[in-house]
Design an enzyme around this catalytic site. Sequence first.
Site, PDB file in Angstrom:
ATOM      1  N   HIS A 469       0.811  -1.218   0.000  1.00  0.00           N
ATOM      2  CA  HIS A 469       0.000   0.000   0.000  1.00  0.00           C
ATOM      3  C   HIS A 469       0.847   1.273   0.000  1.00  0.00           C
ATOM      4  O   HIS A 469       0.334   2.371  -0.137  1.00  0.00           O
ATOM      5  CB  HIS A 469      -0.943  -0.004   1.219  1.00  0.00           C
ATOM      6  N   ASP A 473      -2.380   1.714  -4.770  1.00  0.00           N
ATOM      7  CA  ASP A 473      -3.646   2.010  -4.090  1.00  0.00           C
ATOM      8  C   ASP A 473      -4.698   0.975  -4.484  1.00  0.00           C
ATOM      9  O   ASP A 473      -4.522   0.188  -5.429  1.00  0.00           O
ATOM     10  CB  ASP A 473      -4.114   3.445  -4.401  1.00  0.00           C
TER      11      ASP A 473
END
Length: 499
Positions: A469, A473
């Site tokens: 992350h 995304d």
Amino acid sequence: MLMLAQNSECTSTLTVARLAQHGGKLIHQYRRRCLSVQEERSLATLRLLPTPTLDRKLQVCSRSFQMLGRTLHGSAACHRAVVQFKLSDIGEGITEVTVKEWYVKEGDRVSQFDSICEVQSDKASVTITSRYDGVVTKLYYDTDDIALVGKPLVDIETESTSDVIQEEDVVETPAMAREEHTHQEIKGLKTQATPAVRRLAMENNIKLSEVVGSGKDGRILKEDILNFLAKQTGAILPPSPFGEIRTPSPAPKPPPLAASLRVLAGKDVTEPLKGFQKAMVKSMMAALSIPHLGLCEQVELSRLVALRAELRTEARGHGLKLSYMPFFIKAASLCLTRFPILNASLDESCQNITYKASHNIGVAMDTSLGLLVPTVKNVQLLSILEVAQELNRLQELGAAGQLGTADLSGGTFSLSNIGSIGGTYAKPVILPPEVAIGALGKIQVLPRFDVSGHVTRAHIMNVSWSADHRIIDGATMCRFSNMWRDFLQNPASMLLHLK
Ligand code: CO6
């Protein structure tokens, strides 16, 4: 001239002796190989000497070096040398291995390429083979000890120093022996190989100049010759990772039952972590530093199930097993072309992203040695059948406990088919330095509604994605997942993108 030869550290005996025998013909060769600029100037002066003078000097020089050569050879022949055989650098930052099994004991006679022991590194189980002919005089470790890279593994008393191949860790041999036995000059490049390898090449009519060496500094190994031969004959050989290390031939042993039996008998058992377990601690601790995002999706594979049923007979005709994995892997590669961020790595300081050109897709594999992740390399260049072929090869090696470091390294993205064991959902863990992984669940026949609202039989598989992350995304992961799902729900659409 004599002074020149003495000053020149490289191969002086052989080169000057030959130079003396053949005079001017070899001057150019000698100069190219041995002389510094200053020495070349001196040689230019020498060349200005009248030929008889030069010949006389060369003869004197030749006699001196023939005597020197005889002295060196004489002392070598009657001298038994003990070679400390060190565990060579096996790459991938591996600094230690566990000695799993000795194939020799002190006092045993070994020849070059005889198996000495089996060790287990962070990445693979490999067999160490001898570089020397001789007698083993000392084993430095017991079974299950940790052996250190660069430290002695065994001592071998060699029978003839002229047969000893020089590495940084062994005794010196005369320059002439080294020149004759380890090097061959080809187009200005030196091809390095041991006498046994040269013999093998010669017996099979293979020119060493045509073989690419995979050993240290381009050294040609026995495996390189065998692979070269295999390419010519079409045979498939297991790969060898590094240098003197090659994959083991003995069949893998089942895990020891002792601990579990003792536990069953009601006793607590504590034992040190070794080999792959130790490696797993290391890689999972590294994975823990990655903030994972997760995304799950259902894929309707009825068309793929029908297509595979159709194509698997054809694949069998090529001697290949065609499972669903080659389709999953190829579809992932097609999507990585569109989403290169998922085939990337982030540097440790989180300052730079490297987008990898190769799609080296790691496949989590349940092998006889435990969970390993061999990689199918350059999937972007492979057909589905070629992916199947590579997967078949890796599976065979995995089942035999023979996956080498080369197959276990270099991954850029991974897939874990836990469904082949029976799992339905999973939460896969990213393998650094990769940034994404997918876990595939079991394909189940489940009721679904078709477009008319009727209940039908559908082949459903869950896929669970994890992504780093810090650089990926959820929207990107989801778009990738949609694209992958669509390729597999309508496998014919992949045709449009295959090269
Ligand atoms: N569903 C249903 N049937 C399947 C599936 C799924 N997902 N996968 C394989 N199969 C079938 C496959 O089509 C073969 O059937 P036939 O061709 O009809 O004989 C059969 O099962 C055997 O397939 P096989 O496993 O030999 O080959 P495949 O190419 O599908 O898989 C493999 C190769 C190396 C991935 C597999 O053998 C393997 O080792 N799987 C285990 C991977 C593993 O341990 N993953 C866990 C890692 S840890 O991810 C992890 C997050 C945690 C859980």
